[in-house]
Design a protein around this motif. Sequence first.
Motif, mmCIF file in Angstrom:
data_model
loop_
_atom_site.group_PDB
_atom_site.id
_atom_site.type_symbol
_atom_site.label_atom_id
_atom_site.label_comp_id
_atom_site.label_asym_id
_atom_site.label_seq_id
_atom_site.Cartn_x
_atom_site.Cartn_y
_atom_site.Cartn_z
ATOM 1 N N ASP B 38 11.031 57.717 4.085
ATOM 2 C CA ASP B 38 10.644 57.045 5.980
ATOM 3 C C ASP B 38 9.733 55.195 5.836
ATOM 4 O OD1 ASP B 38 7.229 58.923 5.931
ATOM 5 O OD2 ASP B 38 7.616 56.569 5.260
ATOM 6 N N SER B 39 9.675 54.809 6.753
ATOM 7 C CA SER B 39 8.752 53.730 6.929
ATOM 8 C C SER B 39 7.421 53.430 5.981
ATOM 9 C CB SER B 39 8.230 53.019 8.108
ATOM 10 O OG SER B 39 7.649 53.801 9.030
ATOM 11 N N LYS B 40 7.004 54.354 5.880
ATOM 12 C CA LYS B 40 5.409 54.529 4.709
ATOM 13 C C LYS B 40 6.392 54.509 3.196
ATOM 14 C CE LYS B 40 2.435 55.480 8.202
ATOM 15 N NZ LYS B 40 1.182 56.210 8.725
ATOM 16 N N ALA B 87 15.534 55.397 9.024
ATOM 17 C CA ALA B 87 15.109 55.474 7.550
ATOM 18 C C ALA B 87 16.110 55.313 6.631
ATOM 19 C CB ALA B 87 14.280 57.716 7.509
ATOM 20 N N ARG B 108 19.962 52.942 4.726
ATOM 21 C CA ARG B 108 19.143 52.964 5.783
ATOM 22 C C ARG B 108 20.402 53.243 7.369
ATOM 23 N NH1 ARG B 108 14.631 50.890 6.561
ATOM 24 N NH2 ARG B 108 14.743 49.742 4.259
ATOM 25 N N THR B 110 19.192 53.092 11.556
ATOM 26 C CA THR B 110 18.481 52.691 12.356
ATOM 27 C C THR B 110 19.098 53.402 13.496
ATOM 28 O OG1 THR B 110 18.274 50.853 11.013
ATOM 29 C CG2 THR B 110 17.427 50.661 13.892
#
Lengths: 113, 112
Positions: B38-40, B87, B108, B110
Amino acid sequence: QQQVRQSPQSLTVWEGETAILNCSYEDSTFNYFPWYQQFPGEGPALLISIRSVSDKKEDGRFTIFFNKREKKLSLHITDSQPGDSATYFCAASGSSGSWQLIFGSGTQLTVMP
Amino acid sequence: ETAVFQTPNYHVTQVGNEVSFNCKQTLGHDTMYWYKQDSKKLLKIMFSYNNKQLIVNETVPRRFSPQSSDKAHLNLRIKSVEPEDSAVYLCASSFTGNAEQFFGPGTRLTVL
């Protein structure tokens, strides 16, 4: 429940210093601990690993110290270089016969020139 | 060159569309995996698969499914994408029973 914890979340060191990345785990049946290095836009790459029968593993500037009793390990990067700037993931496996890896949340390392 | 290859590198799509990502490994491994990052940058296993067993992370929504033609290929299909599916999807491989996994570069996704 997070089975593998990493600290700090981010770390900045100067070129030439030793960076210390920490990892702890909860499941006492874990017996294999790889560290992965990930650069932006790339997948994680296996950097160095240790099995629970050992307390230290060295590969060049990278050393894992492992404390089975405390369920802790750390990755030491000596003589840090700007090219070492990346996210480092600690992982663990071996619980209940599974070979699946449980990853920590990562430490973002920045080495300043 | 032996490695784990993924296509495409990037994919942008709209909610409700179907997408499929490809993964191929030339390492001679017999188990392959899909992870979601994920983005984190948190890495979560979605599936592990060899020719005998598919293990599914119970938290993975049913719209996700792995598709394998042989032990060197494991694709990921998402039937109807949702915004939270945005993700990086990472493919990995290993020998069965060996936790030493090798990762591809990721795809990736989106979702607009």
